[in-house]
Scaffold this motif. Structure first.
Motif, mmCIF file in Angstrom:
data_model
loop_
_atom_site.group_PDB
_atom_site.id
_atom_site.type_symbol
_atom_site.label_atom_id
_atom_site.label_comp_id
_atom_site.label_asym_id
_atom_site.label_seq_id
_atom_site.Cartn_x
_atom_site.Cartn_y
_atom_site.Cartn_z
ATOM 1 N N LEU A 162 0.824 -1.195 0.000
ATOM 2 C CA LEU A 162 0.000 0.000 0.000
ATOM 3 C C LEU A 162 0.868 1.259 0.000
ATOM 4 O O LEU A 162 1.911 1.324 0.653
ATOM 5 C CB LEU A 162 -0.900 -0.006 1.234
ATOM 6 N N ALA A 163 0.409 2.275 -0.732
ATOM 7 C CA ALA A 163 1.056 3.586 -0.731
ATOM 8 C C ALA A 163 -0.022 4.650 -0.877
ATOM 9 O O ALA A 163 -1.118 4.376 -1.369
ATOM 10 C CB ALA A 163 2.072 3.699 -1.858
ATOM 11 N N GLU B 87 4.723 9.223 10.061
ATOM 12 C CA GLU B 87 5.573 8.678 11.123
ATOM 13 C C GLU B 87 4.922 8.882 12.480
ATOM 14 O O GLU B 87 4.925 7.964 13.327
ATOM 15 C CB GLU B 87 6.948 9.338 11.066
ATOM 16 N N ASP B 88 4.363 10.075 12.698
ATOM 17 C CA ASP B 88 3.685 10.340 13.973
ATOM 18 C C ASP B 88 2.500 9.405 14.173
ATOM 19 O O ASP B 88 2.197 8.990 15.307
ATOM 20 C CB ASP B 88 3.211 11.793 14.022
ATOM 21 N N GLU B 89 1.817 9.075 13.064
ATOM 22 C CA GLU B 89 0.641 8.208 13.145
ATOM 23 C C GLU B 89 1.016 6.731 13.227
ATOM 24 O O GLU B 89 0.182 5.869 13.504
ATOM 25 C CB GLU B 89 -0.249 8.466 11.917
ATOM 26 N N GLY B 90 2.296 6.433 12.957
ATOM 27 C CA GLY B 90 2.772 5.058 13.053
ATOM 28 C C GLY B 90 2.449 4.178 11.862
ATOM 29 O O GLY B 90 2.462 2.944 11.977
ATOM 30 N N VAL B 91 2.165 4.802 10.689
ATOM 31 C CA VAL B 91 1.810 3.990 9.519
ATOM 32 C C VAL B 91 2.797 4.160 8.371
ATOM 33 O O VAL B 91 2.583 3.614 7.287
ATOM 34 C CB VAL B 91 0.382 4.321 9.024
ATOM 35 N N ASP C 99 5.896 3.260 6.220
ATOM 36 C CA ASP C 99 6.671 2.043 6.008
ATOM 37 C C ASP C 99 8.068 2.418 5.532
ATOM 38 O O ASP C 99 8.301 2.643 4.337
ATOM 39 C CB ASP C 99 5.975 1.156 4.967
ATOM 40 N N ASP C 100 9.015 2.496 6.484
ATOM 41 C CA ASP C 100 10.365 2.924 6.118
ATOM 42 C C ASP C 100 11.200 1.806 5.496
ATOM 43 O O ASP C 100 12.387 1.993 5.213
ATOM 44 C CB ASP C 100 11.089 3.516 7.328
ATOM 45 N N ARG C 101 10.577 0.651 5.244
ATOM 46 C CA ARG C 101 11.299 -0.426 4.555
ATOM 47 C C ARG C 101 11.262 -0.254 3.042
ATOM 48 O O ARG C 101 11.947 -0.963 2.320
ATOM 49 C CB ARG C 101 10.687 -1.780 4.929
ATOM 50 N N ARG C 102 10.430 0.701 2.582
ATOM 51 C CA ARG C 102 10.317 0.949 1.142
ATOM 52 C C ARG C 102 10.669 2.395 0.822
ATOM 53 O O ARG C 102 10.564 3.270 1.670
ATOM 54 C CB ARG C 102 8.887 0.646 0.662
ATOM 55 N N LYS C 103 11.060 2.617 -0.410
ATOM 56 C CA LYS C 103 11.437 3.950 -0.855
ATOM 57 C C LYS C 103 10.210 4.758 -1.250
ATOM 58 O O LYS C 103 9.181 4.215 -1.646
ATOM 59 C CB LYS C 103 12.364 3.855 -2.075
ATOM 60 N N VAL C 104 10.367 6.072 -1.149
ATOM 61 C CA VAL C 104 9.403 6.974 -1.772
ATOM 62 C C VAL C 104 9.570 6.844 -3.280
ATOM 63 O O VAL C 104 10.687 6.849 -3.797
ATOM 64 C CB VAL C 104 9.649 8.430 -1.322
ATOM 65 N N ASP D 158 9.531 -0.810 -4.228
ATOM 66 C CA ASP D 158 10.987 -0.686 -4.184
ATOM 67 C C ASP D 158 11.460 -0.755 -2.742
ATOM 68 O O ASP D 158 11.088 0.107 -1.931
ATOM 69 C CB ASP D 158 11.430 0.658 -4.779
ATOM 70 N N PRO D 159 12.298 -1.739 -2.407
ATOM 71 C CA PRO D 159 12.877 -1.738 -1.060
ATOM 72 C C PRO D 159 13.698 -0.472 -0.868
ATOM 73 O O PRO D 159 14.292 0.051 -1.817
ATOM 74 C CB PRO D 159 13.775 -2.986 -1.055
ATOM 75 N N ARG D 160 13.713 0.020 0.337
ATOM 76 C CA ARG D 160 14.489 1.226 0.607
ATOM 77 C C ARG D 160 15.954 0.984 0.292
ATOM 78 O O ARG D 160 16.520 -0.047 0.655
ATOM 79 C CB ARG D 160 14.336 1.647 2.068
ATOM 80 N N ALA D 161 16.559 1.916 -0.402
ATOM 81 C CA ALA D 161 17.974 1.803 -0.724
ATOM 82 C C ALA D 161 18.776 1.666 0.563
ATOM 83 O O ALA D 161 18.487 2.352 1.546
ATOM 84 C CB ALA D 161 18.440 3.023 -1.495
ATOM 85 N N PRO D 162 19.798 0.797 0.597
ATOM 86 C CA PRO D 162 20.523 0.535 1.838
ATOM 87 C C PRO D 162 20.996 1.814 2.525
ATOM 88 O O PRO D 162 20.575 2.110 3.622
ATOM 89 C CB PRO D 162 21.691 -0.326 1.381
#
Length: 346
Positions: free
Chosen positions: A4-5, A21-25, A27-32, A63-67
């Motif tokens: 989901l995005a 981020e404040d709302e806790g939703v 997903d920092d495992r994926r890239k913008v 897209d997984p977040r770039a390392p």
């Protein structure tokens, strides 16, 4: 795998990310991901309740977040020694990335990698030697991107329009800007003596205070006035272009967000010109609160700024101040800290 995005306009992306981020939703495992020329897709774990968005979509191939930056530079053939000289941190301010490239080889390659990491940005700046002169003009240069240094940066709901090549903005003061918004409220009169583009004045006005904001840099003042409109606080934020030592504005709370604000006795072209602290105490009502910023060597914490504050009160015929809080905001330079003293003056 489908993930989901939410789709948001590019100018609103950083504010939306902060809210997610404040709302806790978020997903920092994926890239913008760029959605189109005007929008980005922000990865989320669920549809947000409080953050506005245009629509939610399912990403078929997320897209997984770039390392990290180091990995991207390694892919470009950078050696370990070269990667050690790349910026270790940077700030994303609206659509501009600000970093220190002092010892960095091939800055353009690093800038390109940073733009890949932050798709919401379109310009990378080298922050150079900081700020200089009476108007605190930044020394920056374009490293990568389209070179547009004007942007709108959003923090905790406050919108700051500014030109990072023309006016100062310190990313390290973020917590202090938010704290000032929490420190005040409706019915309080505030004087911000060194307002800039509204660093502290805007959060305080948004909290309901009546704020007098003084700035002598004409460029910063232009953005200050624009930001009062941008944040819908023009009716309660009075902007003054000029020297804060010449302003008569009785206040319950005064912010002195300038490193040399506690600099002892008279300053200026004539002995009759009051120092900044003298002028602040002339405007601060009995029992009012002063927020005094200073740059102090670690060995002189906290005696030097406190002794200058006490001496200023004595010169003004005011009783000794009551210190409410002392804070280190950030490192100013090697062995020197940017600090703030909160004090109530009878």
């Amino acid at each position: 795998m489908r993930s989901l995005a939410v789709v948001v306009p590019k100018p609103d992306s950083q504010r939306a990310i902060d809210g997610l981020e404040d709302e806790g939703v978020y997903d920092d495992r994926r890239k913008v991901r760029e959605h189109d020329a005007d929008h980005v897709e922000l990865p989320v774990t669920a549809e947000p309740d409080a953050v506005p968005f245009e629509r939610a979509i399912a990403q078929a191939d997320p897209d997984p977040r770039a390392p990290d930056l180091g990995d991207r530079l390694r892919e470009r053939g950078w050696s370990a020694a070269e990667r050690e000289r790349a910026p270790s941190s940077w700030a994303v301010l609206g659509s501009v990335i600000l970093a220190d490239f002092t010892d960095c080889p091939r800055p353009g390659e690093v800038g390109a990698a940073l733009l890949e990491l932050h798709r919401e940005a379109d310009t990378v700046l080298d922050r150079g030697d900081g700020v200089a002169g009476e108007h605190r003009t930044p020394d920056v240069s374009v490293v990568a991107g389209d070179g547009d240094t004007e942007t709108v940066h959003v923090e905790h709901g406050t919108r700051y329009a500014l030109d990072l090549a023309a006016v100062m903005f310190s990313p390290g003061n973020k917590a202090e800007r938010a704290r000032m918004g929490d420190a005040t409220g409706p019915g309080e009169r505030v004087l911000d003596m060194f307002a800039g583009v509204g660093y502290f004045a805007l959060p305080m006005a948004r909290a309901g205070a009546t704020v007098t904001a003084v700035e002598k840099n004409p460029t910063a003042f232009r953005f200050l006035a624009e930001n009062a409109q941008l944040n819908d606080v023009a009716e309660t934020l009075d902007t003054i272009l000029g020297d804060c030592r010449e302003v008569d504005a009785p206040a319950d709370r005064i912010v002195m967000g300038y490193y040399d604000a506690l600099g002892g006795g008279p300053v200026g072209d004539a002995a009759s010109t009051p120092g900044y602290l003298d002028a602040a105490l002339d405007n601060l009502v009995s029992g009012g609160v002063l927020h005094a910023h200073s740059a102090v060597p670690e060995a002189e914490l906290w005696e030097r700024p406190l002794s200058r504050l006490r001496a200023g009160c004595q010169r003004a015929g005011r009783p000794a101040p009551t210190v409410l809080d002392t804070r280190r905001v950030k490192s100013h330079s090697e062995g020197v800290f940017h600090v703030v003293i909160d004090a109530r003056v009878p």
